[in-house]
Write a protein that holds these residues in place. Structure first.
Motif, PDB file in Angstrom:
ATOM      1  N   PRO A   2     -21.994  58.855  58.295  1.00  0.00           N
ATOM      2  CA  PRO A   2     -20.739  58.102  58.475  1.00  0.00           C
ATOM      3  C   PRO A   2     -20.365  57.954  59.946  1.00  0.00           C
ATOM      4  CG  PRO A   2     -20.505  59.669  56.682  1.00  0.00           C
ATOM      5  CD  PRO A   2     -21.812  59.984  57.357  1.00  0.00           C
ATOM      6  N   LEU A   3     -20.622  58.992  60.746  1.00  0.00           N
ATOM      7  CA  LEU A   3     -20.299  58.910  62.171  1.00  0.00           C
ATOM      8  C   LEU A   3     -21.141  57.837  62.859  1.00  0.00           C
ATOM      9  CD1 LEU A   3     -18.617  60.266  64.449  1.00  0.00           C
ATOM     10  CD2 LEU A   3     -20.620  61.681  64.899  1.00  0.00           C
ATOM     11  N   LEU A   4     -22.437  57.779  62.557  1.00  0.00           N
ATOM     12  CA  LEU A   4     -23.311  56.778  63.163  1.00  0.00           C
ATOM     13  C   LEU A   4     -22.936  55.370  62.715  1.00  0.00           C
ATOM     14  CD1 LEU A   4     -26.766  58.585  62.907  1.00  0.00           C
ATOM     15  CD2 LEU A   4     -25.433  58.162  64.972  1.00  0.00           C
ATOM     16  N   ILE A   5     -22.616  55.213  61.430  1.00  0.00           N
ATOM     17  CA  ILE A   5     -22.196  53.898  60.924  1.00  0.00           C
ATOM     18  C   ILE A   5     -20.946  53.444  61.649  1.00  0.00           C
ATOM     19  CG2 ILE A   5     -21.252  52.694  58.911  1.00  0.00           C
ATOM     20  CD1 ILE A   5     -23.131  54.451  57.190  1.00  0.00           C
ATOM     21  N   TRP A   6     -20.021  54.366  61.856  1.00  0.00           N
ATOM     22  CA  TRP A   6     -18.774  54.034  62.563  1.00  0.00           C
ATOM     23  C   TRP A   6     -19.056  53.662  64.023  1.00  0.00           C
ATOM     24  CZ3 TRP A   6     -16.266  57.545  66.199  1.00  0.00           C
ATOM     25  CH2 TRP A   6     -15.028  57.065  66.655  1.00  0.00           C
ATOM     26  N   LEU A   7     -19.923  54.417  64.700  1.00  0.00           N
ATOM     27  CA  LEU A   7     -20.211  54.148  66.109  1.00  0.00           C
ATOM     28  C   LEU A   7     -20.898  52.796  66.299  1.00  0.00           C
ATOM     29  CD1 LEU A   7     -21.484  57.666  67.278  1.00  0.00           C
ATOM     30  CD2 LEU A   7     -19.336  56.549  67.920  1.00  0.00           C
ATOM     31  N   TYR A   8     -21.723  52.418  65.319  1.00  0.00           N
ATOM     32  CA  TYR A   8     -22.474  51.165  65.441  1.00  0.00           C
ATOM     33  C   TYR A   8     -21.867  50.041  64.601  1.00  0.00           C
ATOM     34  CZ  TYR A   8     -26.156  53.558  68.024  1.00  0.00           C
ATOM     35  OH  TYR A   8     -26.859  54.241  68.975  1.00  0.00           O
ATOM     36  N   GLU A   9     -20.626  50.178  64.253  1.00  0.00           N
ATOM     37  CA  GLU A   9     -19.944  49.126  63.489  1.00  0.00           C
ATOM     38  C   GLU A   9     -20.000  47.801  64.247  1.00  0.00           C
ATOM     39  OE1 GLU A   9     -15.513  48.291  61.550  1.00  0.00           O
ATOM     40  OE2 GLU A   9     -15.871  50.028  62.826  1.00  0.00           O
ATOM     41  N   PRO A  15     -20.700  51.441  74.870  1.00  0.00           N
ATOM     42  CA  PRO A  15     -21.801  51.665  75.816  1.00  0.00           C
ATOM     43  C   PRO A  15     -22.751  52.736  75.282  1.00  0.00           C
ATOM     44  CG  PRO A  15     -19.686  51.642  76.953  1.00  0.00           C
ATOM     45  CD  PRO A  15     -19.371  51.654  75.490  1.00  0.00           C
ATOM     46  N   ARG A  16     -24.022  52.602  75.587  1.00  0.00           N
ATOM     47  CA  ARG A  16     -25.021  53.551  75.105  1.00  0.00           C
ATOM     48  C   ARG A  16     -24.678  54.979  75.541  1.00  0.00           C
ATOM     49  NH1 ARG A  16     -30.438  53.570  73.467  1.00  0.00           N
ATOM     50  NH2 ARG A  16     -30.927  55.734  72.939  1.00  0.00           N
ATOM     51  N   GLU A  17     -24.209  55.132  76.757  1.00  0.00           N
ATOM     52  CA  GLU A  17     -23.862  56.463  77.266  1.00  0.00           C
ATOM     53  C   GLU A  17     -22.761  57.106  76.416  1.00  0.00           C
ATOM     54  OE1 GLU A  17     -22.142  58.621  81.331  1.00  0.00           O
ATOM     55  OE2 GLU A  17     -22.598  56.468  81.321  1.00  0.00           O
ATOM     56  N   THR A  18     -21.788  56.298  75.995  1.00  0.00           N
ATOM     57  CA  THR A  18     -20.697  56.810  75.171  1.00  0.00           C
ATOM     58  C   THR A  18     -21.209  57.271  73.814  1.00  0.00           C
ATOM     59  OG1 THR A  18     -19.069  55.400  76.267  1.00  0.00           O
ATOM     60  CG2 THR A  18     -18.508  56.205  74.070  1.00  0.00           C
ATOM     61  N   GLN A  24     -24.510  63.650  70.755  1.00  0.00           N
ATOM     62  CA  GLN A  24     -24.912  64.972  71.234  1.00  0.00           C
ATOM     63  C   GLN A  24     -23.866  66.032  70.870  1.00  0.00           C
ATOM     64  OE1 GLN A  24     -24.713  66.052  75.484  1.00  0.00           O
ATOM     65  NE2 GLN A  24     -26.840  66.721  75.327  1.00  0.00           N
ATOM     66  N   ALA A  25     -22.574  65.686  71.015  1.00  0.00           N
ATOM     67  CA  ALA A  25     -21.515  66.628  70.663  1.00  0.00           C
ATOM     68  C   ALA A  25     -21.527  66.938  69.173  1.00  0.00           C
ATOM     69  CB  ALA A  25     -20.164  66.067  71.083  1.00  0.00           C
ATOM     70  N   SER A  58      -9.586  53.310  73.174  1.00  0.00           N
ATOM     71  CA  SER A  58     -10.432  52.455  74.001  1.00  0.00           C
ATOM     72  C   SER A  58     -11.820  53.051  74.169  1.00  0.00           C
ATOM     73  CB  SER A  58      -9.798  52.254  75.385  1.00  0.00           C
ATOM     74  OG  SER A  58      -9.794  53.473  76.102  1.00  0.00           O
ATOM     75  N   ALA A  59     -12.789  52.197  74.464  1.00  0.00           N
ATOM     76  CA  ALA A  59     -14.173  52.635  74.621  1.00  0.00           C
ATOM     77  C   ALA A  59     -14.315  53.662  75.739  1.00  0.00           C
ATOM     78  CB  ALA A  59     -15.071  51.432  74.899  1.00  0.00           C
ATOM     79  N   SER A  60     -13.487  53.565  76.760  1.00  0.00           N
ATOM     80  CA  SER A  60     -13.584  54.484  77.893  1.00  0.00           C
ATOM     81  C   SER A  60     -13.056  55.880  77.561  1.00  0.00           C
ATOM     82  CB  SER A  60     -12.816  53.922  79.096  1.00  0.00           C
ATOM     83  OG  SER A  60     -11.429  53.781  78.784  1.00  0.00           O
ATOM     84  N   GLU A  61     -12.280  56.002  76.477  1.00  0.00           N
ATOM     85  CA  GLU A  61     -11.666  57.282  76.139  1.00  0.00           C
ATOM     86  C   GLU A  61     -12.192  57.884  74.838  1.00  0.00           C
ATOM     87  OE1 GLU A  61      -7.533  56.403  75.894  1.00  0.00           O
ATOM     88  OE2 GLU A  61      -7.273  56.206  78.062  1.00  0.00           O
ATOM     89  N   ILE A  62     -12.976  57.134  74.092  1.00  0.00           N
ATOM     90  CA  ILE A  62     -13.325  57.563  72.750  1.00  0.00           C
ATOM     91  C   ILE A  62     -14.214  58.809  72.732  1.00  0.00           C
ATOM     92  CG2 ILE A  62     -15.398  56.125  72.455  1.00  0.00           C
ATOM     93  CD1 ILE A  62     -14.282  55.510  69.604  1.00  0.00           C
ATOM     94  N   ALA A  63     -15.129  58.935  73.696  1.00  0.00           N
ATOM     95  CA  ALA A  63     -15.982  60.124  73.718  1.00  0.00           C
ATOM     96  C   ALA A  63     -15.157  61.382  73.951  1.00  0.00           C
ATOM     97  CB  ALA A  63     -17.059  59.983  74.795  1.00  0.00           C
ATOM     98  N   GLU A  64     -14.249  61.320  74.898  1.00  0.00           N
ATOM     99  CA  GLU A  64     -13.396  62.478  75.166  1.00  0.00           C
ATOM    100  C   GLU A  64     -12.517  62.803  73.962  1.00  0.00           C
ATOM    101  OE1 GLU A  64     -13.638  64.455  77.635  1.00  0.00           O
ATOM    102  OE2 GLU A  64     -15.107  63.243  78.720  1.00  0.00           O
TER     103      GLU A  64
END
Length: 269
Positions: A2-9, A15-18, A24-25, A58-64
């Motif tokens: 589900p996490l991967l499906i959500w990330l690649y929606e 961004p690939r780095e995000t 990884q987390a 936002s994409a810039s904050e989602i990883a954090e």
């Protein structure tokens, strides 16, 4: 999943780095819990919570946001174990007899890939390579020791992480259980696995023994902690009341109380 499906929606276009940081987390959170043989029954619920808490971010904050959510989990059923707890457990756990074989092989393959990346080699093929005990399981005839204390110390290390490696094919049982000089020669001749090659290179003038097993275990654990890191300063503390008997004390409680630390030795009386 589900996490991967959500990330690649479609339309998200992170961004690939995000995406890599989030994956990884999540892997670190799941695999560290597996290393400590903690329950996975609540993990699906937490993934759903992570996704719900990140809607509109936002994409810039989602990883954090995702990493912070996982780092704040502080109950036994969901927390993200810290380095010290993983190090203490894997340093003394009989991992060969405690983990499913496929999971243990996956951990060893990850370490192998980590070593190969240092020299730009491609990842190891996933061919179900056999897991070999460097110190044999049947060691007493050809790897004898002189005292009962030495016998106990040697037997305790047979199934530990530091004594395990991958081979491209199984050794003949006679060679595998034979004296170290013959086994080292066979490993040197047939091995293409970096994990095993490092063992061979460090034993040119030193027989394989308890000290090398312990040293190698520490090195492999360092690799695991690097492959699946936690945020800087994360300790993985648990605050929920113990669900077992009130007088039951686990290793993590001794660590949190400062009664146990890295390198301490426990003995049964």
């Amino acid at each position: 999943k589900p996490l991967l499906i959500w990330l690649y929606e479609p339309g998200r276009d992170l961004p690939r780095e995000t995406v890599d940081r989030i994956v990884q987390a999540a892997e670190s959170w799941v695999y560290r819990r597996q290393m400590l043989r903690l329950s996975g029954s609540d993990l699906g619920r937490i993934v759903a919570d992570v996704i719900a808490a990140s809607i509109g971010v936002s994409a810039s904050e989602i990883a954090e946001r995702v990493i912070g959510h996982l780092a704040r989990l502080n109950v036994t059923s969901t927390y993200w174990p810290g380095d010290e707890e993983v190090r203490l457990t894997l340093g003394t756990e009989a991992v060969y007899s405690r983990f499913p074989r496929g999971r243990l092989r996956m951990f060893l393959e990850a370490i192998e890939d980590h070593y190969r990346a240092e020299t730009g080699q491609p990842p190891v093929e996933r061919k179900g390579y056999p897991i070999e005990h460097i110190l044999p399981r049947s060691w007493k005839d050809t790897w004898p020791v002189e005292t009962s204390e030495a016998d106990e110390a040697r037997q305790a290390r047979v199934h530990r992480l530091g004594n395990l490696t991958l081979l491209t094919k199984s050794l003949n049982s006679k060679v595998s259980n034979g004296p170290w000089s013959a086994k080292r020669a066979a490993l040197l001749q047939h091995n293409t696995i970096t994990l095993t090659g490092r063992v061979v290179s460090k034993t040119e003038h030193h027989d394989w023994d308890e000290s090398l097993i312990d040293k190698r275990a520490a090195e492999l654990i360092d690799a695991i902690l690097s492959i699946w890191p936690v945020p800087q300063g994360h300790l993985g503390k648990v605050v929920d009341p113990q669900t077992k008997a009130g007088d039951w004390v686990g290793l993590k409680h001794l660590i949190e109380a400062g009664l146990l630390g890295g390198g301490d030795t426990l003995s049964a009386f």
